[in-house]
Scaffold this active site. Structure first.
Site, PDB file in Angstrom:
ATOM      1  CG  HIS A  83      -0.741   2.567   5.220  1.00  0.00           C
ATOM      2  ND1 HIS A  83      -0.735   2.830   6.568  1.00  0.00           N
ATOM      3  CD2 HIS A  83      -2.056   2.434   4.868  1.00  0.00           C
ATOM      4  CE1 HIS A  83      -1.977   2.862   7.018  1.00  0.00           C
ATOM      5  NE2 HIS A  83      -2.797   2.617   6.006  1.00  0.00           N
ATOM      6  CD  GLU A  84      -3.834   1.210   1.386  1.00  0.00           C
ATOM      7  OE1 GLU A  84      -4.568   0.214   1.573  1.00  0.00           O
ATOM      8  OE2 GLU A  84      -4.094   2.327   1.852  1.00  0.00           O
TER       9      GLU A  84
ATOM     10  CG  HIS B  15      -4.186  -2.100   5.823  1.00  0.00           C
ATOM     11  ND1 HIS B  15      -4.496  -1.973   7.157  1.00  0.00           N
ATOM     12  CD2 HIS B  15      -4.211  -0.843   5.318  1.00  0.00           C
ATOM     13  CE1 HIS B  15      -4.685  -0.692   7.446  1.00  0.00           C
ATOM     14  NE2 HIS B  15      -4.515   0.011   6.349  1.00  0.00           N
TER      15      HIS B  15
ATOM     16  CD  GLU C  94      -5.876   2.699   8.283  1.00  0.00           C
ATOM     17  OE1 GLU C  94      -4.924   3.243   7.677  1.00  0.00           O
ATOM     18  OE2 GLU C  94      -6.601   1.836   7.752  1.00  0.00           O
TER      19      GLU C  94
ATOM     20  CG  ASP D 169       0.426   4.776   9.592  1.00  0.00           C
ATOM     21  OD1 ASP D 169       0.188   4.597   8.381  1.00  0.00           O
ATOM     22  OD2 ASP D 169      -0.159   5.631  10.286  1.00  0.00           O
TER      23      ASP D 169
END
EC number: 3.4.24.84
Length: 420
Positions: free
Chosen positions: A276-277, A280, A354, A358
């Site tokens: 997930h990070e 980004h 976000e 995901d």
């Protein structure tokens, strides 16, 4: 103090801002549902779920008390001529304008910190302690205060001095130069934070060899992501809350896991959080948000330039002397509505980011959606998250979507229903 248009506007902003916060808080409390969402059946038990709702009630009521006290003290300070008193005190030292401005803003910041201190102490050592989050010792709390003060003086002082000087000496284009100086400052801090600033508060250690590091290395290789460093951070020094984040740029880039995260999630779930990070990073969310912040900063300086040394604004605060440094402080009151609207826009973009991160994690990992869902559930339970926040609260205050909305989006992805 005589009532003028600026004073009436500022008082209205303060009161309406408070009423908005009060309304949102009450709506958020009313949205608490005693019925456990079906998605969390078997994850939350009845006692834990009731405890999470009590935590939301406790923190919300506390925030309202804090907001009420802040409103009353701010209005009294303005109406009693407090800003003029601080200005006269700063001018009493007979210093040039820039040191006087630094002293003026420093005294105001110190006064604000002193008034906020009891609330910080109560939040940390009463509320967070009551719900099992706090691990901060009094010594760490005090040391953090002094470190924060030192950083504010060492970093904020020179930047403020440059801004004061530019507005005093650079004419109509001063706002452009202030914008450029502030952007340079932000970029330098972004680079230095992982290696200079963050280690002042926490200890960082390379992730130990083992199953987790091997899984992370394999995943990073599959995404052609050059790892600059995987570190753990002693987040348990202050709280039992768990987190993970990317920080820094280029060779200073780090992936950081709180040690508390390592204790609560499985290897697959931690890798999903990492994915997930990484999403980004891969989707350029970090530079885009930074660019938006820089644009907002430029707008702020431009509007500020229109109100510098405004006689009516200074009369509203009962000031005997007009100055660049006080203009910056007073402009903050006028800018509050714009800041609120900007925050809403930033939150909308952030929540979309976000969802996208995901989806990135779900699509780039085997069973990624399920691992991320499982991790989100565990973190929600561990952090006593509010599972049913009111939509207005989410719109105004949340940079992340509600956890149930994130899980629903991941479920749709599992079944082939792709969100836009």
């Amino acid at each position: 103090m005589a009532l003028n248009g600026y004073l009436l506007f500022i008082v209205s902003i303060l009161v309406l801002g408070y009423l908005l916060e009060l309304t949102v808080a009450l709506l958020n409390l009313r949205s608490l549902s005693p019925r456990l969402p079906a998605e969390f059946a078997g994850v939350y038990d009845a006692v834990q779920y009731a405890r999470s709702q009590e935590y939301t009630r406790a923190t919300t009521r506390f925030s309202l008390v804090r907001a009420t006290v802040s409103l009353i003290l701010t209005l009294l300070f303005i109406l009693a001529g407090g800003f003029n008193g601080v200005d006269l005190l700063a001018r009493g030292f007979g210093l040039p304008s820039i040191p006087t401005g630094l002293l003026f803003t420093g005294l105001l910041a110190l006064l604000s910190a002193v008034l906020s201190l009891p609330f910080s102490v109560y939040s940390t050592f009463v509320i967070e302690q009551r719900f099992g989050f706090n691990t901060t010792t009094p010594a760490t709390f005090v040391l953090d205060l002094f470190k924060g003060l030192g950083l504010a003086v060492a970093l904020g002082g020179p930047l403020l001095a440059v801004i004061f000087w530019l507005f005093e000496a650079s004419g109509p284009r001063a706002w452009l130069y202030c914008w450029a100086a502030s952007v340079a400052f932000v970029l330098v801090v972004q680079v230095l934070a992982p290696v200079v600033i963050l280690p002042l508060f926490n200890k960082f250690a390379p992730l130990a060899e083992g199953e987790l590091k091997e899984a992370i290395t394999r995943y990073a290789a599959s995404q052609r992501f050059a790892l600059q460093g995987i570190h753990t951070m002693d987040g348990s020094k202050r709280s039992t809350r768990a987190n993970a984040f990317f920080t820094g740029f280029g060779r200073f880039r780090r992936i950081v896991f709180f040690d508390t995260l390592m204790d609560k999630l499985s290897t697959a779930e931690i890798v999903a959080v990492l994915a997930h990070e990484m999403g980004h990073y891969k989707l350029k969310h970090i530079p885009v948000m930074l660019a938006l912040s820089i644009l907002q900063m430029g707008l702020l300086f431009f509007i500020l330039s229109l109100f510098l040394n405004n006689q009516g604004l200074f009369a509203a605060f009962g000031m005997e002397h007009v100055s660049v440094y006080a203009s910056l402080v007073f402009f903050g009151f006028l800018y509050a509505p714009i800041s609120t609207l900007m925050a809403i826009g930033f939150n909308i973009v952030s929540r979309q980011n976000e969802y996208q991160a995901d989806r990135f994690a779900a699509r780039t990992l085997d069973h990624g959606a399920e691992s991320l869902i499982s991790g989100l559930k565990k973190l929600s339970v561990s952090n006593l998250s509010n599972l049913t926040p009111h939509p207005l609260h989410v719109m105004l205050n949340s940079s992340h979507p509600p956890v149930l909305a994130r899980i629903e989006a991941l479920r749709r992805l599992q079944t082939g229903q792709v969100d836009g």
